[in-house]
Design an enzyme around this catalytic site. Sequence first.
Site, PDB file in Angstrom:
ATOM      1  N   LYS A  57       0.840  -1.159  -0.003  1.00  0.00           N
ATOM      2  CA  LYS A  57      -0.054   0.115   0.202  1.00  0.00           C
ATOM      3  C   LYS A  57       0.933   1.148   0.020  1.00  0.00           C
ATOM      4  O   LYS A  57       1.520   1.561   0.891  1.00  0.00           O
ATOM      5  CB  LYS A  57      -1.112   0.107   1.177  1.00  0.00           C
ATOM      6  CG  LYS A  57      -1.822   1.098   1.088  1.00  0.00           C
ATOM      7  CD  LYS A  57      -2.426   1.664   2.238  1.00  0.00           C
ATOM      8  CE  LYS A  57      -1.675   2.793   2.792  1.00  0.00           C
ATOM      9  NZ  LYS A  57      -1.543   4.123   1.887  1.00  0.00           N
ATOM     10  N   GLU A  79      10.276   1.542  10.237  1.00  0.00           N
ATOM     11  CA  GLU A  79      11.155   2.517   9.634  1.00  0.00           C
ATOM     12  C   GLU A  79      10.678   3.903   9.962  1.00  0.00           C
ATOM     13  O   GLU A  79       9.681   4.115   9.007  1.00  0.00           O
ATOM     14  CB  GLU A  79      11.570   2.362   8.483  1.00  0.00           C
ATOM     15  CG  GLU A  79      12.124   1.028   7.992  1.00  0.00           C
ATOM     16  CD  GLU A  79      13.365   0.983   7.287  1.00  0.00           C
ATOM     17  OE1 GLU A  79      13.362   1.611   6.236  1.00  0.00           O
ATOM     18  OE2 GLU A  79      14.491   0.455   7.833  1.00  0.00           O
ATOM     19  N   CYS A 129      13.723  11.159   5.857  1.00  0.00           N
ATOM     20  CA  CYS A 129      13.807  10.818   7.256  1.00  0.00           C
ATOM     21  C   CYS A 129      15.251  10.840   7.978  1.00  0.00           C
ATOM     22  O   CYS A 129      15.403  11.108   8.936  1.00  0.00           O
ATOM     23  CB  CYS A 129      13.552   9.250   7.366  1.00  0.00           C
ATOM     24  SG  CYS A 129      14.326   7.973   6.499  1.00  0.00           S
ATOM     25  N   GLU A 143       9.830  16.743  14.348  1.00  0.00           N
ATOM     26  CA  GLU A 143      10.304  16.352  12.972  1.00  0.00           C
ATOM     27  C   GLU A 143       9.498  17.297  12.124  1.00  0.00           C
ATOM     28  O   GLU A 143       8.421  17.436  11.978  1.00  0.00           O
ATOM     29  CB  GLU A 143       9.938  15.098  12.671  1.00  0.00           C
ATOM     30  CG  GLU A 143      10.556  14.682  11.158  1.00  0.00           C
ATOM     31  CD  GLU A 143      10.176  13.150  10.810  1.00  0.00           C
ATOM     32  OE1 GLU A 143       9.009  12.798  11.093  1.00  0.00           O
ATOM     33  OE2 GLU A 143      11.088  12.616  10.289  1.00  0.00           O
TER      34      GLU A 143
HETATM   35  P1  NAD Z   1       2.677   8.723   7.279  1.00  0.00           P
HETATM   36  O1  NAD Z   1       2.870   7.667   8.707  1.00  0.00           O
HETATM   37  O2  NAD Z   1       1.545   9.501   7.448  1.00  0.00           O
HETATM   38  O3  NAD Z   1       2.254   7.363   6.406  1.00  0.00           O
HETATM   39  C1  NAD Z   1       3.056   6.359   5.881  1.00  0.00           C
HETATM   40  C2  NAD Z   1       2.067   5.345   5.393  1.00  0.00           C
HETATM   41  O4  NAD Z   1       1.358   4.866   6.465  1.00  0.00           O
HETATM   42  C3  NAD Z   1       1.046   5.870   4.198  1.00  0.00           C
HETATM   43  O5  NAD Z   1       1.222   4.885   3.370  1.00  0.00           O
HETATM   44  C4  NAD Z   1      -0.092   6.067   4.946  1.00  0.00           C
HETATM   45  O6  NAD Z   1      -1.440   5.896   4.056  1.00  0.00           O
HETATM   46  C5  NAD Z   1      -0.320   4.791   5.905  1.00  0.00           C
HETATM   47  N1  NAD Z   1      -0.995   5.082   7.167  1.00  0.00           N
HETATM   48  C6  NAD Z   1      -1.528   5.970   7.587  1.00  0.00           C
HETATM   49  N2  NAD Z   1      -2.407   5.623   8.742  1.00  0.00           N
HETATM   50  C7  NAD Z   1      -2.124   4.341   8.731  1.00  0.00           C
HETATM   51  C8  NAD Z   1      -2.744   3.274   9.865  1.00  0.00           C
HETATM   52  N3  NAD Z   1      -3.380   3.857  10.786  1.00  0.00           N
HETATM   53  N4  NAD Z   1      -2.533   2.401   9.559  1.00  0.00           N
HETATM   54  C9  NAD Z   1      -1.422   1.825   8.483  1.00  0.00           C
HETATM   55  N5  NAD Z   1      -1.093   2.525   7.805  1.00  0.00           N
HETATM   56  C10 NAD Z   1      -1.394   3.723   7.839  1.00  0.00           C
HETATM   57  O7  NAD Z   1       3.871   8.997   7.008  1.00  0.00           O
HETATM   58  P2  NAD Z   1       4.182  10.108   5.637  1.00  0.00           P
HETATM   59  O8  NAD Z   1       3.612  11.324   5.820  1.00  0.00           O
HETATM   60  O9  NAD Z   1       3.635   9.257   4.298  1.00  0.00           O
HETATM   61  O10 NAD Z   1       5.725   9.966   5.220  1.00  0.00           O
HETATM   62  C11 NAD Z   1       6.547  10.963   6.166  1.00  0.00           C
HETATM   63  C12 NAD Z   1       7.155  10.124   7.441  1.00  0.00           C
HETATM   64  O11 NAD Z   1       7.887   9.013   7.159  1.00  0.00           O
HETATM   65  C13 NAD Z   1       8.139  11.240   8.395  1.00  0.00           C
HETATM   66  O12 NAD Z   1       8.090  10.791   9.931  1.00  0.00           O
HETATM   67  C14 NAD Z   1       9.423  10.237   7.664  1.00  0.00           C
HETATM   68  O13 NAD Z   1      10.762  10.481   8.846  1.00  0.00           O
HETATM   69  C15 NAD Z   1       9.143   8.848   7.778  1.00  0.00           C
HETATM   70  N6  NAD Z   1      10.207   8.103   6.752  1.00  0.00           N
HETATM   71  C16 NAD Z   1      11.041   7.323   7.537  1.00  0.00           C
HETATM   72  C17 NAD Z   1      11.951   6.634   6.708  1.00  0.00           C
HETATM   73  C18 NAD Z   1      12.941   5.616   7.357  1.00  0.00           C
HETATM   74  O14 NAD Z   1      13.416   4.789   6.709  1.00  0.00           O
HETATM   75  N7  NAD Z   1      13.118   5.653   8.727  1.00  0.00           N
HETATM   76  C19 NAD Z   1      11.864   6.809   5.217  1.00  0.00           C
HETATM   77  C20 NAD Z   1      11.045   7.835   4.623  1.00  0.00           C
HETATM   78  C21 NAD Z   1      10.012   8.531   5.487  1.00  0.00           C
END
Ligand code: NAD
Length: 498
Positions: free
Chosen positions: A181, A256, A290, A386
């Site tokens: 997803k 992650e 990230c 962040e």
């Molecule tokens: P997010 O947590 O809002 O969403 C990530 C994914 O989770 C999306 O596909 C979203 O639709 C899904 N999601 C949302 N609610 C959910 C739920 N209740 N259950 C299951 N899935 C759900 O993050 P974002 O805004 O898309 O991305 C930014 C974040 O990602 C930042 O915090 C960044 O640091 C982190 N990030 C971490 C890494 C790493 O490798 N550590 C890499 C890239 C991004």
Amino acid sequence: MSTQQTLEYPPGANFIDNQWMPSTGPRVNTLNPADSSDVVGVVPDSTSEDVESAILAAQRALPDWAATPAPARGDILRRWSELIGQKIEELAQLMTREMGKPLAESRGELGRARLELDYAAGEGTRLHGTTIPSRLPGLLVYTEREPIGVVGAITPWNFPAVAPMRKIAPALIYGNTVVLKPALETPLTALALAALLRDAGLPNGVLNVVTGRGSAIGAQIAADSRVAGVSFTGSTSVGRQVNLAVAERMGDVQLELGGKNAVYVHSAADLEHVVSEITAAAIQTTGQRCTSISRVIVARDIADEFVQLLSDRWNNLTVGRGTEEGTVVGPLVSDVQFDRVNGYVNQGLQEGAVRVTSDRAVPDGPYFPPTVLDHVTRDMTVAREEIFGPVLSVTRVNTVEEAIEIANDTDYGLAAAVFSEDIDVAMRFSRQANSGMIHINHGTTSQPHVPFGGHKDSGAGAFSIGHTNVEFFTRTKVVYLKPKAAGPEESKRRPDPA
Ligand code: NAD
């Protein structure tokens, strides 16, 4: 959509069982952040029935895929890598259109995705077990690695190719099937990549992609006990929910999560070079990474010179559309993200930070001027949360101890860096910084075959990339092998009751 388009991502369909399956859910436009009148694609806000179809397809495909020799699975992944290479320009254009990052970065991200894929493909020939000496004669004891089953992969919007690839490639090489997803903001690159994997020869149902809201279908995938493990990349708050949902049903997780990455600038013969390294690590993907450096902790005796060099550099970073030649800083992914970054900067100023970059004009849309905030203290919101934008905070310190204490004064623990001419200081920082990845005298750029992950609130489970992936994507099986069943005499001699 361009009439020249050869990548596949037809409107309103998920990719299930190697086919485009129309969804009955509402449709969502994928908008170009650089031009909101440009509808890049249309994807479903999928229903629970769509997720059900994807999980069933992945379950059906699992036995044959798991039984396919791992080197042969690697051959298919290598063909996928070749097809991505042939389409790299089209994919880069698509990624920049849906996500906003500069074209050069999109090309770089696809190159990186291929390197991670190539590494994973090779793992098919290195799926080693161990042999263990037997206490009884005539018995061979060994371990094997076997797939965990159907893997749920949930990815964020900032790396539309690398984030899905980092899950799909290791999952498949180890014999798992996948329900992916991608983020609703940037789902098209993942859909196009899935179609290329079908063209590379992937059997039906091995990879399935469903698009939609995380709170609905992401949560459904996390809660479904037919999904053996969930590899999630995204924010810490959502990661925590996913962790709880999967733990409840005794599944596995690889999380992650977010970061608040610090760099300590202690000393340097060439401060200009340090500024270059920090700028690259902070500004790539418009700071929406990230591992972006977001906090600079600088020794007081060099702070004035450092801040001057940094602000000069940041005032001259070219902000514009990702498709324009020379753009270094593209738009943020959405207006929502713009409001978030803007809110943090305003809060920082209210709490006493000093903006040292100019509040210069930028194009209309979710563009944010690269911003350095000086005189930030550890209690300010900009030092703790962040931000995920082109914003750096600067905190001045007197001692190494103070620097390490401030670097660690966060719930996150993803990446950290130190610049120092004194190896003792560098090693001390490296040992005492609570982060999964430490960079000494360079920025926070990782490599495509090296384990990647965070400590504390920045991650849980096995690190991704490289040799650690095997810990999440496989499980161990112990085998006791005897060529023939024991006779009665031998059974009497059996020593261990267990
Ligand atoms: P997010 O947590 O809002 O969403 C990530 C994914 O989770 C999306 O596909 C979203 O639709 C899904 N999601 C949302 N609610 C959910 C739920 N209740 N259950 C299951 N899935 C759900 O993050 P974002 O805004 O898309 O991305 C930014 C974040 O990602 C930042 O915090 C960044 O640091 C982190 N990030 C971490 C890494 C790493 O490798 N550590 C890499 C890239 C991004």
